[in-house]
Write an enzyme that holds these catalytic residues in place. Structure first.
Site, PDB file in Angstrom:
ATOM      1  N   CYS A  82       1.296 -53.367-134.624  1.00 46.33           N
ATOM      2  CA  CYS A  82       0.431 -52.301-134.428  1.00 46.33           C
ATOM      3  C   CYS A  82       1.153 -50.918-135.225  1.00 46.33           C
ATOM      4  O   CYS A  82       1.353 -50.988-136.387  1.00 46.33           O
ATOM      5  CB  CYS A  82      -0.088 -51.794-133.177  1.00 46.33           C
ATOM      6  SG  CYS A  82      -1.452 -50.865-133.179  1.00 46.33           S
ATOM      7  N   HIS A 192      -2.537 -56.910-131.795  1.00 47.80           N
ATOM      8  CA  HIS A 192      -1.462 -57.008-130.389  1.00 47.80           C
ATOM      9  C   HIS A 192      -1.490 -58.445-130.042  1.00 47.80           C
ATOM     10  O   HIS A 192      -2.329 -58.927-129.064  1.00 47.80           O
ATOM     11  CB  HIS A 192      -2.186 -56.114-129.208  1.00 47.80           C
ATOM     12  CG  HIS A 192      -2.022 -54.405-129.387  1.00 47.80           C
ATOM     13  ND1 HIS A 192      -0.874 -53.895-129.470  1.00 47.80           N
ATOM     14  CD2 HIS A 192      -2.717 -53.625-130.079  1.00 47.80           C
ATOM     15  CE1 HIS A 192      -1.143 -52.500-129.714  1.00 47.80           C
ATOM     16  NE2 HIS A 192      -2.280 -52.559-130.084  1.00 47.80           N
ATOM     17  N   GLU A 194       0.343 -59.329-127.845  1.00 49.40           N
ATOM     18  CA  GLU A 194       0.676 -59.333-126.181  1.00 49.40           C
ATOM     19  C   GLU A 194      -0.586 -59.303-125.441  1.00 49.40           C
ATOM     20  O   GLU A 194      -0.521 -59.463-124.099  1.00 49.40           O
ATOM     21  CB  GLU A 194       1.590 -58.321-125.960  1.00 49.40           C
ATOM     22  CG  GLU A 194       1.229 -56.715-125.815  1.00 49.40           C
ATOM     23  CD  GLU A 194       1.028 -56.315-127.342  1.00 49.40           C
ATOM     24  OE1 GLU A 194       1.098 -56.841-128.279  1.00 49.40           O
ATOM     25  OE2 GLU A 194       0.720 -55.060-127.488  1.00 49.40           O
TER      26      GLU A 194
END
Lengths: 225, 263
Positions: A82, A192, A194
């Protein structure tokens, strides 16, 4: 010894999520803001959320800009996430307002040439939610992930590399934009991983495998020094 | 193309989920963390925890839920309910929440929106708006009034105007609940949704009223919502996440398919 992967403590609030996600893939990682630790790391994950200028300021304060550049120049596997991807570029349009044109635009790490631009008016901004990622060429970072897999995005700015050749994937939002880059072992994703469920965890595990496969090469190089 | 999001909302009181039935393969359906992990596995796109605890222990209890959720959930999750300071926002975000949702505090002190956006980025700041339809005279266009304190007090603010203001102040998303539709299972207030979605350029999440799958489609098409918040239809086991998504896909809406593999 297992190669060490370091998540750079760039002051962003989402470190914990990235730490948990990498841990979930079964590898050990460490979070650090120490340039000494980063200089020894076999692989580096460079996350970031928040504002471009403050993030750069924090990197300078912590004396990390140098060790991050060094890691990239040495060719150690590096994954920007990001804002961590956006900071690799030379400059960003992101600022408080459009006035003050004489003020220089915020400068990034200038590892990749190009700009970070704001999405044009007419589209809901931030671009938030799950969107599809299409590969321009095969890459081990996307091993095992079906073409057009969905990942979670949340950002108002996007990268525009000067060298089209570094673009690894594109995503459609109003028009296509570069959603990830790869130049040698330098990798960066706008989304993202994650927070992207099983697909994101797979991508993080793929990155760690890249680190693993490269670590031997680097340890040999280091011994030769 | 950006997918339409399906977001289960879990009401939490004293660290326990309020609504729902016992699911197969779930040891404790009342544990918000277990429920969150369950919806993540099922393929939900995001999660919202709405904390309705009234006691003084509230803050500690929800922070604990957030911490434990962040260990096991790998999709974005938002926490709302009683967040009244930037300091509390920071505690929740650092504990692992991806976004915080503010409602009454934003009405009482709108600068909390801009402060939150400046410190953490707009992507973290959701403003929740509870609105009730104001009786319109014949020929008048419909309008809605914003309520504070969980729908208890009218504020005199027009919903569309207020949503424009929260966008200007830096909110990243609007979670819009129709108080008229909430709990009816008769469908979202699509007129309210489209009035707000047409008036702002940030994403609008539809909330309140979903009882059947068609309602979700209507909110996402007629209502122009970017995402739908759902509670009862999932919590009581009427549908699974996969069934909802397959239905939306069959209606031609872009959705992220439930992953064919688990990590």
């Amino acid at each position: 010894m297992k190669p060490s992967v370091v998540i750079v403590d760039s002051g962003s609030a989402n470190l914990r999520s990235i730490y948990r996600a990498v841990e979930k893939t079964g590898f050990r990682v460490q979070v650090s803001a120490s340039s000494a630790v980063i200089s020894r790391a076999a692989g580096i994950i460079f996350p970031g959320v928040g504002a471009f200028e403050q993030a750069m300021e924090l990197l300078r304060q912590r004396g990390l800009a140098g060790s991050l550049k060094e890691a990239v120049l040495e060719g150690r596997p590096f994954l920007g996430i990001c804002l961590g991807l956006q900071l690799l570029f030379s400059e960003s349009e992101e600022r408080g307002s459009r006035e003050g044109q004489d003020a220089p635009q915020p400068g990034g790490l200038s590892i990749l040439r190009g700009r970070v631009k704001r999405f044009p008016p007419g589209l809901p901004v931030p671009h938030v939610g799950w969107n599809r990622v299409f590969l321009k060429r095969p890459h081990p970072l996307f091993d095992g992930l079906p073409e057009g897999s969905y990942f979670y995005f949340t950002h108002s700015y996007y990268i525009q590399p000067l060298d089209e050749g570094v673009v690894l994937t594109v995503t459609e939002y109003g028009r296509p934009f570069a959603s990830s880059v790869a130049r040698g072992n330098l990798l960066g994703v706008q989304f993202h991983p994650e927070k992207s469920g099983p697909a994101g965890l797979r991508l993080l595990a793929n990155f760690i495998r890249i680190v693993d496969s490269q670590a031997e090469v680097f340890s040999e190089l280091r011994e030769g020094e | 193309m950006l997918a339409k999001r399906l977001i289960p909302c879990l009401d939490v009181r004293d660290g326990r989920v309020v609504k729902g039935v016992q699911f197969v393969n779930l040891l404790d359906a009342g544990d918000p963390v277990e429920r969150a992990a369950f919806y993540d596995r099922e393929g939900a796109d995001e999660l919202v925890f709405l904390d309705i605890t009234a006691s003084a222990e509230r803050r500690r209890a929800i922070v604990d839920v957030v911490r434990r959720t962040a260990e096991v959930v790998f999709i974005p999750f938002t926490v709302g309910g009683g967040i009244d300071s930037v300091d509390f926002m920071r505690e929740l975000l650092v504990s692992g929440a991806d976004k915080v949702s503010i409602n009454t505090a934003a009405l009482e002190n709108p600068s909390i929106i801009s402060e939150g956006a400046r410190y953490f980025g707009s992507q973290c700041i959701v403003v929740a708006v509870d609105a009730r339809r104001v009786t319109a005279l014949p020929g008048e266009s419909p309008c809605w009034e914003v309520y504070s304190h969980g729908g208890r007090f009218p504020t005199g603010k027009d919903a569309v105007e207020w949503c424009r203001e929260v966008e200007r102040r830096g909110a990243g998303e609007i979670l819009l609940t129709s108080m008229d539709a909430d709990g009816t299972l008769d469908g979202y207030d699509n007129e309210l949704l489209s009035a707000v979605a047409g008036g702002v350029s940030i994403p609008v999440i539809a909330s309140g009223g979903a009882g059947r799958l068609e309602h979700l489609v209507e909110a996402l098409t007629k209502g122009k919502a970017h995402a739908v918040l759902v509670a009862s239809i999932l919590h009581y086991g009427t549908y699974t996440v996969a069934e909802v998504k397959e239905y939306l896909a069959r209606q031609g809406l872009p959705v992220r398919p439930v992953s064919s593999y688990q990590f």
